[in-house]
Design an enzyme around this catalytic site. Structure first.
Site, PDB file in Angstrom:
ATOM      1  N   ARG A 151       0.880  -1.178   0.207  1.00  0.00           N
ATOM      2  CA  ARG A 151      -0.096  -0.061  -0.013  1.00  0.00           C
ATOM      3  C   ARG A 151       0.786   1.258   0.037  1.00  0.00           C
ATOM      4  O   ARG A 151       1.932   1.153  -0.087  1.00  0.00           O
ATOM      5  CB  ARG A 151      -0.971   0.037   0.919  1.00  0.00           C
ATOM      6  CG  ARG A 151      -1.721  -1.306   1.230  1.00  0.00           C
ATOM      7  CD  ARG A 151      -3.050  -1.381   2.098  1.00  0.00           C
ATOM      8  NE  ARG A 151      -3.843  -2.523   1.951  1.00  0.00           N
ATOM      9  CZ  ARG A 151      -4.887  -2.538   2.666  1.00  0.00           C
ATOM     10  NH1 ARG A 151      -5.119  -1.687   3.762  1.00  0.00           N
ATOM     11  NH2 ARG A 151      -5.972  -3.502   2.417  1.00  0.00           N
ATOM     12  N   LYS A 214      -2.895  -7.767   3.030  1.00  0.00           N
ATOM     13  CA  LYS A 214      -2.281  -6.338   2.712  1.00  0.00           C
ATOM     14  C   LYS A 214      -0.878  -6.046   3.227  1.00  0.00           C
ATOM     15  O   LYS A 214      -0.479  -7.100   4.222  1.00  0.00           O
ATOM     16  CB  LYS A 214      -3.017  -5.199   3.527  1.00  0.00           C
ATOM     17  CG  LYS A 214      -3.314  -5.488   5.167  1.00  0.00           C
ATOM     18  CD  LYS A 214      -4.201  -4.757   5.811  1.00  0.00           C
ATOM     19  CE  LYS A 214      -4.530  -5.013   7.200  1.00  0.00           C
ATOM     20  NZ  LYS A 214      -5.383  -3.819   7.746  1.00  0.00           N
ATOM     21  N   LYS A 216       2.089  -3.300   4.252  1.00  0.00           N
ATOM     22  CA  LYS A 216       2.448  -1.876   4.440  1.00  0.00           C
ATOM     23  C   LYS A 216       4.186  -1.623   4.798  1.00  0.00           C
ATOM     24  O   LYS A 216       4.848  -2.379   5.323  1.00  0.00           O
ATOM     25  CB  LYS A 216       1.967  -1.562   5.707  1.00  0.00           C
ATOM     26  CG  LYS A 216       0.320  -1.403   5.713  1.00  0.00           C
ATOM     27  CD  LYS A 216      -0.087  -1.050   7.064  1.00  0.00           C
ATOM     28  CE  LYS A 216      -1.795  -1.141   6.763  1.00  0.00           C
ATOM     29  NZ  LYS A 216      -2.353  -0.844   7.782  1.00  0.00           N
ATOM     30  N   CYS A 434      -9.204   6.769  14.453  1.00  0.00           N
ATOM     31  CA  CYS A 434      -9.403   6.173  12.955  1.00  0.00           C
ATOM     32  C   CYS A 434     -10.837   6.858  12.746  1.00  0.00           C
ATOM     33  O   CYS A 434     -11.409   7.610  13.667  1.00  0.00           O
ATOM     34  CB  CYS A 434      -9.449   4.837  12.964  1.00  0.00           C
ATOM     35  SG  CYS A 434     -10.854   4.076  13.978  1.00  0.00           S
ATOM     36  N   CYS A 440     -17.337   3.761   8.252  1.00  0.00           N
ATOM     37  CA  CYS A 440     -16.599   2.243   8.172  1.00  0.00           C
ATOM     38  C   CYS A 440     -17.583   1.194   8.515  1.00  0.00           C
ATOM     39  O   CYS A 440     -18.187   1.023   9.641  1.00  0.00           O
ATOM     40  CB  CYS A 440     -15.420   2.495   9.146  1.00  0.00           C
ATOM     41  SG  CYS A 440     -14.420   1.071   8.752  1.00  0.00           S
ATOM     42  N   CYS A 483      -6.222   0.883  12.609  1.00  0.00           N
ATOM     43  CA  CYS A 483      -6.019   1.998  11.588  1.00  0.00           C
ATOM     44  C   CYS A 483      -5.630   3.027  12.474  1.00  0.00           C
ATOM     45  O   CYS A 483      -4.825   4.131  11.926  1.00  0.00           O
ATOM     46  CB  CYS A 483      -7.170   2.104  10.763  1.00  0.00           C
ATOM     47  SG  CYS A 483      -7.696   1.087   9.639  1.00  0.00           S
TER      48      CYS A 483
END
Length: 570
Positions: A151, A214, A216, A434, A440, A483
């Site tokens: 990402r 994912k 990072k 977040c 969300c 997050c």
């Protein structure tokens, strides 16, 4: 060295693996969905596939029930996260994205995120393609800012040492480009690009099924850990000599997400693999990603991230494979220390003689509030600013590269529009949340909307106990996905249900220790009573300059988390 058979998790693959395999390199039937006006959303596999294009389908949960009573589907819309390596954006680009947010989103705001970029919230289906084309015209895209890919690459954003910062940012941009998907799907779907035969495309680094989960990546310049290295799979810690970048220490396997009730999941710090020279940076990045691609868990997505791969195969086994693939031998890590986190607010002067103004943006939400017209203020600055903007991983905004003769007017605009108030408490500057509700879909409890009042309560407690000038790194996240990076806070709240949180304490100022759960599934009122009591003890019993997180461990209130896989839940 682990036996080869232990490197691959056997079993029925998760359905996401089928989805990726059948997607024709991330195309799916997204184009067909775009032309379907019977629903405002994306259906079947496309609901997941749009994430690889930087979008999440959401709806306004505040009005979901009312719409259901009217026999209407939820108000489907998308959140888009832009790809912005290192958070650098020009004033001209800002003006275009702010205009789009004003004219074509439900909420009218631009949100700065913990991934050092901006997000649009509330983009309805008829505006999605226009959004991508608007970004493309400004030189921005949203490729691979979500989904099972590498990402947006973060980079230390406070340009104190401008030469090193510039080099580090350039490496962040190179890493981002190197690890991008090679498929033409984004251009075909959103930019009306020429269609190519997807069967002829290849993904040499990410693979045809992309990553198990994912991924990072960051580039950080000590002593400022402003991007929270231990929240990320791959981190390049910049090592400089005589003001010149010479290479990186490589840290692998950090991550904060977990699943409530599943003790096989846990936050984890990254391991230090060692030092590499600059010319091996891209090779090592590709080797770490490809090793995780091949060894990561594709059976259970809850255990699919790099941190779990390292726990399963062993750090030394993973490191040896990276060395083999990158044709490199890690040297012993060069000395470095993280002494602080967060952003340095106000004006600083870089070694190039230009000035940089860091502005605090609570929750990263740039909108015109009744007493603070922040969006108008940033727009007015963008109209005359000769440098660039830097978005920080702590949701703040830097007006960077200001020449001396422009400093006064930038200052006056910041003050006029509430971007630079007369005073902000240290506690507010060190608090973060977040997005959470109402947009969300994963949110279990309030976060962004709760943070301001929670901080006001904390400020009152600190004042009551005679330490108003002190602060605690305090973070709220509405679910356990991480997050808001609560699992690197001195006090971290993790949403468990409506008005219910797990309370974690004991992280440290440098961001190198994970906090321990102290109370489970309690209300915000109960949490504040607990925190008030703890702050009182800290104020009266601490050693000189002892931070809150260090105090609660020394005082035996919680045990330090040393190895998350073994002691996070004990």
């Amino acid at each position: 060295m682990s036996d080869k058979n232990t490197l691959i998790v056997e079993g029925k693959l998760s359905d996401n693996e089928r989805l990726k395999r059948e997607s024709r390199h991330l195309r799916g039937t997204i184009l067909e969905d775009l032309s379907d006006d019977l629903t405002g959303g994306f259906v079947a596999d496309n609901f997941q596939l749009i994430r690889f294009h930087g979008m999440y389908q959401q709806d306004d949960r505040d009005i979901r029930g009312e719409r259901a009573k009217q026999k209407l589907e939820p108000l489907h819309n998308v959140m888009l996260r832009a790809r912005l390596p290192g958070g650098v954006i020009t004033p001209q680009q800002w003006l275009e994205i702010e205009k789009f947010a004003e004219e074509s989103t439900i909420y009218g705001s631009v949100r700065l995120t913990t991934r050092q970029t901006f997000q649009f919230h509330g983009v309805l289906k008829p505006h999605i393609k226009t959004m991508h084309q608007t970004l493309n015209k400004t030189g921005i895209d949203s490729i691979a800012t979500a989904g099972d890919v590498n990402r947006n690459v973060l980079c230390t954003s406070n340009p104190i040492e401008s030469v090193v910062h510039k080099e580090a940012w350039q490496w962040a941009a190179k890493i981002s480009e190197h690890l991008l998907p090679k498929t033409n799907a984004y251009a075909e779907i959103w930019l009306d690009g020429e269609k190519v035969d997807s069967t002829q495309e290849q993904e040499p680094i990410l693979g045809d099924n992309y990553l198990p989960r994912k991924f990072k990546t960051t580039v950080v310049i000590p002593p400022l850990n402003d991007i929270d290295v231990h929240a990320n799979d791959l981190n390049f810690v910049a090592i400089a000599e005589n003001g010149k970048l010479i290479g990186f220490n490589v840290l692998v396997g950090g991550g904060l997400a977990m699943t409530h009730g599943d003790k096989s999941t846990f936050p984890r710090k990254a391991d230090d693999f060692g030092f590499i020279p600059l010319d091996k940076t891209l090779d090592v990045a590709a080797a770490v990603v490809s090793t995780q691609r091949d060894w990561g868990n594709r059976v259970n997505r809850k255990n699919a991230k790099t941190k779990y791969t390292l726990e399963r195969v062993g750090v030394e086994t993973f490191k040896a494979e990276v060395e083999k693939r990158a044709n490199v031998s890690f040297e012993a890590s060069k000395p470095y220390e993280f002494t602080e986190r967060g952003d340095r607010f106000g004006w600083v002067e870089g070694i190039d003689g230009k000035h940089h103004l860091t502005l605090f943006i609570e929750n990263g939400r740039i909108l015109d509030f009744p007493d603070k017209p922040l969006k108008t203020g940033v727009r007015e600055i963008a109209k005359i600013h000769k440098g660039d903007f830097r978005l920080t991983a702590n949701q703040n905004l830097i007006v960077a590269g200001v020449p001396t003769d422009q400093k006064e007017i930038i200052e006056s605009l910041a003050v006029k529009y509430g971007l630079k108030p007369a005073s902000i408490s240290p506690q507010r500057l060190n608090s973060m949340a977040c997005v959470s509700l109402p947009t969300c879909p994963l949110a279990m409890a309030e976060s962004e909307r709760y943070l301001p009042e929670a901080v006001t309560e904390l400020e009152g407690m600190l004042k009551k106990h005679g330490i108003a000038d002190e602060s605690i790194i305090y973070r709220i996240t509405g679910c356990p996905n991480g997050c808001g990076r609560a699992m690197l806070a001195e006090i971290g709240l993790v949403g468990k249900g409506p008005n219910k949180y797990n309370l974690h304490i004991g992280g440290n100022k440098a961001g190198t220790r994970i906090p321990k759960m102290y109370r489970e599934n309690i209300s915000d009122t109960e949490i504040m009573d607990v925190i008030d009591d703890l702050i009182g003890k800290w104020a009266s019993e601490r050693n000189d300059n002892e931070a809150f997180g260090d105090f609660v461990i020394r005082a035996g209130i919680v045990k330090a988390v040393v190895n998350s896989a073994e002691d996070f839940y004990e």
